[in-house]
Design a protein around this motif. Structure first.
Motif, PDB file in Angstrom:
ATOM      1  N   ARG A 118       8.680   1.385  -4.393  1.00  0.00           N
ATOM      2  CA  ARG A 118       7.756   1.791  -4.126  1.00  0.00           C
ATOM      3  C   ARG A 118       6.456   3.356  -4.180  1.00  0.00           C
ATOM      4  O   ARG A 118       6.101   3.921  -4.304  1.00  0.00           O
ATOM      5  N   TYR A 145       2.350  -3.174  -3.405  1.00  0.00           N
ATOM      6  CA  TYR A 145       1.920  -3.117  -1.723  1.00  0.00           C
ATOM      7  C   TYR A 145       2.814  -2.293  -1.350  1.00  0.00           C
ATOM      8  O   TYR A 145       4.820  -3.043  -1.705  1.00  0.00           O
ATOM      9  N   PRO A 146       2.564  -1.814  -0.259  1.00  0.00           N
ATOM     10  CA  PRO A 146       1.189  -1.825   0.027  1.00  0.00           C
ATOM     11  C   PRO A 146       1.055  -0.240  -1.695  1.00  0.00           C
ATOM     12  O   PRO A 146       1.265   0.416  -2.208  1.00  0.00           O
ATOM     13  N   GLU A 203      -1.128   2.423  -1.744  1.00  0.00           N
ATOM     14  CA  GLU A 203      -1.067   3.233  -1.520  1.00  0.00           C
ATOM     15  C   GLU A 203      -0.261   4.963  -1.905  1.00  0.00           C
ATOM     16  O   GLU A 203      -0.243   5.436  -2.478  1.00  0.00           O
ATOM     17  N   ASN A 263      -2.888  -7.366  -3.682  1.00  0.00           N
ATOM     18  CA  ASN A 263      -4.670  -5.940  -3.713  1.00  0.00           C
ATOM     19  C   ASN A 263      -5.734  -6.736  -4.249  1.00  0.00           C
ATOM     20  O   ASN A 263      -5.354  -7.098  -5.600  1.00  0.00           O
ATOM     21  N   THR A 293      -9.613   2.146  -2.020  1.00  0.00           N
ATOM     22  CA  THR A 293      -8.563   3.506  -2.413  1.00  0.00           C
ATOM     23  C   THR A 293      -8.634   4.549  -3.276  1.00  0.00           C
ATOM     24  O   THR A 293      -8.299   5.520  -3.432  1.00  0.00           O
TER      25      THR A 293
END
Length: 257
Positions: A132, A155-156, A158, A216, A224
């Motif tokens: 991640r 994903y996610p 950010e 996404n 983003t």
């Protein structure tokens, strides 16, 4: 909304065949799902059958041409998800050192051989999907990070962008391309190509894999990136009109503030 996309906002009965049944299957991979297990076994076959031949190859190559906008001479470069690194033919200059990072050892092996054949000094880094965004590199290590057709998968998103920013030098560049995911043109194109391949060659339900592989949408990716970096260039292909719905590829150059 800055990057409005009509495609995935169509009624569910129309949107689901184009963009996956997100309401039913969600955006998070289910590792034990039979369709996902079969996907892991057939991914490379799908990749070369649909992405590296005919129309798929033309679409991918359109994004790679953004490399002509930057000079890699003497740079420390990281690429996340290098695939078969076909953008090497668009390079200006040779990096001092090139690092490739991927969750697929097979793709790292392929890209490594290609870099070696070009005499590019490089290293490989196998990363886990579950990391991640926790990249195994030093703070502010790289001048340039390349990401072609990978941000739609993360994903996610950010924490992955934050991880890239951590290892990117101030003033460094994030360069790459994404599909116009969520746009009407992309959804229709996939309906006529990739979905047919799934039906012909596998027992996979594509409504699951589309959701899990491309969680996404393009408008969310661009929003983003705008929030985290300074946009230097954004190009649309093939029509060069700033609309996600009528294009297939979005190519970009962002600068770390």
């Amino acid at each position: 909304m800055k990057y409005f996309t009509a495609g995935y906002r169509l009624p569910q009965a129309i949107a689901a065949p184009l963009f996956g049944d997100r309401a039913r299957f969600g955006l998070v991979v289910q590792p034990d799902d039979p369709c996902w297990q079969e996907w892991l076994e057939t991914y490379l076959e799908f990749y070369y059958a649909t992405q590296k031949k005919s129309v798929g190859s033309v679409v991918n190559n359109a994004g790679y041409r953004v490399m002509k906008r930057i000079d890699l001479t003497g740079k420390q470069v990281l690429e996340i998800g290098p695939g078969d690194i076909n953008h090497i033919d668009c390079w200006r200059g040779t990096p001092e050192h090139f690092v490739i990072a991927d969750i697929q050892q097979e793709m790292l092996n392929f890209s490594s051989r290609k870099l070696a054949a070009r005499g590019v000094d490089h290293d490989c880094s196998l990363i886990e999907r579950s990391d991640r965004g926790a990249l195994p590199f030093a703070d502010e290590q790289f001048d340039v990070i390349l990401s072609f057709y990978s941000l739609e998968h993360l994903y996610p998103l950010e924490p992955y962008i934050e991880g890239m920013l951590r290892v990117l030098k101030p003033g460094g560049l994030l360069v790459g391309a994404i599909p116009a995911e969520g746009g009407l043109g992309w959804g229709l194109g996939r309906f006529l190509t990739s979905r047919r391949w799934f039906r012909k060659n596998t027992s996979i339900n594509p409504d699951k894999i589309i959701c899990w592989e491309h969680p996404n949408f393009a408008d969310a990716v661009l929003t983003t990136l705008d929030d985290k970096l300074e946009k230097q260039y954004l190009g649309y292909w093939p029509l060069a009109v700033p609309s996600i719905d009528i294009n297939l590829v979005l190519k970009f150059v962002y600068v770390k503030r």
